[in-house]
Design a protein around this motif. Structure first.
Motif, PDB file in Angstrom:
ATOM      1  N   GLN A  41     -11.463  30.150  64.768  1.00  8.05           N
ATOM      2  CA  GLN A  41     -11.396  31.414  65.510  1.00  8.05           C
ATOM      3  C   GLN A  41     -10.229  31.419  66.489  1.00  8.05           C
ATOM      4  O   GLN A  41      -9.504  32.417  66.611  1.00  8.05           O
ATOM      5  N   SER A  44      -6.666  31.236  64.526  1.00  9.00           N
ATOM      6  CA  SER A  44      -6.322  32.470  63.814  1.00  9.00           C
ATOM      7  C   SER A  44      -5.999  33.613  64.766  1.00  9.00           C
ATOM      8  O   SER A  44      -5.353  34.590  64.374  1.00  9.00           O
ATOM      9  N   SER A  45      -6.426  33.511  66.011  1.00 10.04           N
ATOM     10  CA  SER A  45      -6.174  34.569  66.992  1.00 10.04           C
ATOM     11  C   SER A  45      -5.042  34.212  67.953  1.00 10.04           C
ATOM     12  O   SER A  45      -4.807  34.931  68.923  1.00 10.04           O
ATOM     13  N   ASP A  46      -4.342  33.086  67.660  1.00 12.03           N
ATOM     14  CA  ASP A  46      -3.253  32.629  68.541  1.00 12.03           C
ATOM     15  C   ASP A  46      -3.715  32.505  69.987  1.00 12.03           C
ATOM     16  O   ASP A  46      -3.038  32.947  70.934  1.00 12.03           O
ATOM     17  N   ALA A  47      -4.881  31.900  70.160  1.00 10.22           N
ATOM     18  CA  ALA A  47      -5.420  31.690  71.503  1.00 10.22           C
ATOM     19  C   ALA A  47      -4.555  30.705  72.279  1.00 10.22           C
ATOM     20  O   ALA A  47      -3.717  29.990  71.716  1.00 10.22           O
ATOM     21  N   TYR A  87     -10.948  36.733  70.147  1.00  9.68           N
ATOM     22  CA  TYR A  87     -10.889  35.296  70.392  1.00  9.68           C
ATOM     23  C   TYR A  87      -9.548  34.871  70.984  1.00  9.68           C
ATOM     24  O   TYR A  87      -9.435  33.767  71.523  1.00  9.68           O
ATOM     25  N   GLY A  88      -8.566  35.739  70.924  1.00  7.77           N
ATOM     26  CA  GLY A  88      -7.300  35.446  71.576  1.00  7.77           C
ATOM     27  C   GLY A  88      -7.305  35.731  73.063  1.00  7.77           C
ATOM     28  O   GLY A  88      -6.415  35.290  73.791  1.00  7.77           O
ATOM     29  N   SER A  89      -8.327  36.460  73.531  1.00  7.25           N
ATOM     30  CA  SER A  89      -8.436  36.763  74.951  1.00  7.25           C
ATOM     31  C   SER A  89      -9.102  35.598  75.675  1.00  7.25           C
ATOM     32  O   SER A  89      -9.836  34.810  75.071  1.00  7.25           O
ATOM     33  N   ALA A  93     -11.594  40.909  65.638  1.00  9.39           N
ATOM     34  CA  ALA A  93     -12.001  39.540  65.974  1.00  9.39           C
ATOM     35  C   ALA A  93     -10.824  38.710  66.466  1.00  9.39           C
ATOM     36  O   ALA A  93     -10.954  37.935  67.414  1.00  9.39           O
ATOM     37  N   ASP A  94      -9.662  38.838  65.818  1.00 10.39           N
ATOM     38  CA  ASP A  94      -8.503  38.048  66.230  1.00 10.39           C
ATOM     39  C   ASP A  94      -8.114  38.358  67.666  1.00 10.39           C
ATOM     40  O   ASP A  94      -7.773  37.465  68.443  1.00 10.39           O
ATOM     41  N   ASP A  95      -8.155  39.638  68.020  1.00  5.72           N
ATOM     42  CA  ASP A  95      -7.825  40.013  69.394  1.00  5.72           C
ATOM     43  C   ASP A  95      -8.864  39.469  70.367  1.00  5.72           C
ATOM     44  O   ASP A  95      -8.528  39.017  71.466  1.00  5.72           O
ATOM     45  N   TYR A 132     -16.739  44.253  67.157  1.00  5.62           N
ATOM     46  CA  TYR A 132     -15.562  44.160  66.305  1.00  5.62           C
ATOM     47  C   TYR A 132     -15.200  45.480  65.640  1.00  5.62           C
ATOM     48  O   TYR A 132     -14.091  45.645  65.147  1.00  5.62           O
TER      49      TYR A 132
END
Length: 497
Positions: free
Chosen positions: A130, A133-136, A37-39, A33-35, A28
């Motif tokens: 997670q 918040s990361s727009d997964a 968990y969004g992957s 972290a947001d990026d 991180y």
């Protein structure tokens, strides 16, 4: 390298990434972290931490991985299996106490089950946070929420009114207790909202994960038991949900004679290595000493019997009560799982067990079970058989039951007959009764974790047996553990305890 090892190594790697604080901090620093968990990769890491809770392992952790946990709580209180204390001094009394319906709020297995389920909900809440918040991808968020609903369903089934939270910012002593009816509403709505977002992919990356079909399977289970949970039958909804599940293209796996299966029938491929996709809807993945384990056969067979077959000692534990064994006809392929009489290793199992707790059973008393015939890697600590959480035969019989309860017995006959004929039995000569469906569920699904729920739904759970009189009504729910009551003053114990 076979598929199961590839899957196991991938899951193990994801678990390590998800649980290693130093790795998280190092990653991180360069990758927010947001990026992450969004992957797609990061989303799978978040979900792997939750699926690891289903697999579990020792210490009563997991769905059916090892002993002293959820699986034992939900099968050894029934008529299908028990581990007796032996008159040689072997085996703790907890298992016999479950069969005798004498459990207490301080018992180890009850406490382990409670702790495992709330640890799992914490992990699911974390994954939802997670991912949101990361727009997964919405599919990943839906999968995390369906997983959380699965754990709450298990809590609702075992304990009734329980603590409830969907965010991990509340301390244990502040968790509110909600009613079984409120939790039922939450689980149903959570599933209805999120199942349509789950992928329809079967197998591959979704072997052992909640796809849309596993989601519908879970919802059908909730509906089937709604009369127990909230006093309102939902059999029409059960049928409609199973018909959505059927769009996944499932079928019964062949059950005939097999030269390659050690128990002699292809039916037992349903309980072996990678489970066949034609019938398996949701599996618990296991590779001994890597991810979970399957102890069910080694725990049943005696030491010299297992040594003669596999090269390691058995635990001489679990037996099948004689009344349950007696339900099987000789021509039923499902009878091949049981071992009675003389066996390799100079062992002879006797049919009857005359005492469970004081002084206990004779060393070789009781029928043994090899439904989960061990697959490699295996050792004295268990084998690598995957475990069927949901399989299609269960839902065929659930649909048949719902039809019979609605007075549509004629529509149910072909469903029950399909299960019987796969097992080598003749079709029913008349339309099925509820007793026919109940018996067939016991024959088909024994040792798969469904019997307690079935017995409660069919009104047989409290009945007397060879070892005890009729149980009191309050035994349909387990007690909230004493440790949980001590930690949270908001909790009220279930009646009778």
């Amino acid at each position: 390298m076979r598929l199961r090892y590839i899957i196991g190594l991938m899951l193990f790697s994801l678990m390590v990434i998800a649980s290693c604080t130093k790795v998280d901090e190092e990653v991180y620093d360069k990758y927010p972290a947001d990026d992450f968990y969004g992957s797609p990769e990061g989303a799978d890491v978040a979900l792997a931490g939750v699926y690891a809770k289903i697999a579990g392992n020792w210490g009563g952790v997991g769905y059916a991985g090892a002993d002293n946990g959820w699986y034992d709580l939900n099968v050894m209180s029934t008529d299908e299996q028990v581990i007796p204390h032996r008159n040689t001094g072997d085996w703790q009394l907890d298992f016999a106490r479950l069969f005798l319906h004498e459990w207490l709020p301080t018992d180890l297995i009850i406490n382990n089950t409670w702790n495992w389920l709330y640890s799992s909900i914490f992990s699911a809440n974390l994954a939802v946070e997670q991912l949101e918040s990361s727009d997964a991808n919405i599919e990943k968020i839906a999968e995390a929420k369906v997983l959380r609903a699965f754990f709450y369903y298990l809590l609702m089934d075992d304990f009734g009114n329980v603590p409830f939270y969907t965010e991990n910012n509340v301390t244990v002593d502040q968790l509110p207790q909600i009613s079984r009816e409120q939790l039922y509403d939450f689980v149903v709505e959570e599933l209805k909202k999120n199942i349509p977002h789950l992928p329809t992919t079967k197998g591959g990356a979704f072997y052992g994960r909640f796809n849309r079909w596993a989601g519908y399977a879970l919802l059908a289970k909730v509906y089937l038991n709604s009369e127990v949970y909230i006093g309102v039958p939902q059999y029409e909804q059960t049928i409609a949900t199973i018909e959505k599940l059927e769009e996944g293209g499932f079928s019964l796996h062949p059950g005939g004679a097999s030269d390659t299966n050690p128990l002699g029938f292809s039916y037992y491929e349903l309980f072996g290595d990678v489970l066949p996709e034609d019938e398996t809807i949701l599996a618990m993945y296991a590779t001994a000493n890597i991810v979970s384990r399957n102890i069910l056969t080694v725990r049943s067979l005696s030491g010299p019997h297992a040594q003669a077959l596999f090269g390691y000692s058995g635990w001489n534990g679990t037996i099948v009560p004689s009344a349950f064994y007696a339900m099987y006809q000789d021509q039923d392929v499902r009878k091949a799982q049981f071992k009675l009489g003389p066996q390799p290793g100079g062992v002879e199992y006797t049919l009857e067990v005359n005492n469970l707790d004081n002084p206990g059973a004779d060393p070789f008393a009781g029928v043994r079970n090899m439904k989960f015939y061990p697959v490699d890697p295996m050792d004295g600590g268990g084998a690598s058989n995957d475990f069927p959480i949901f399989r299609y035969a269960d839902f065929i019989l659930m649909k048949a039951e719902s039809l019979v309860r609605l007075g549509r017995e004629g529509e149910a006959k072909s469903l029950v007959d399909a299960i019987r004929q796969r097992a080598g039995l003749q079709p029913l000569t008349t339309n099925p009764t509820l007793e026919d469906v109940y018996k067939e569920r016991g024959l088909e699904l024994n040792w798969e974790g469904h019997r307690r729920q079935d017995m409660i739904r069919f009104g047989t759970f409290l009945d007397s047996n060879k070892f005890r009189g009729a149980s009191q009504e309050f035994r349909k729910l387990y007690p909230i553990p004493t440790s949980a009551l001590d930690a949270n003053p908001n909790l009220v114990q279930n009646p009778g305890y």
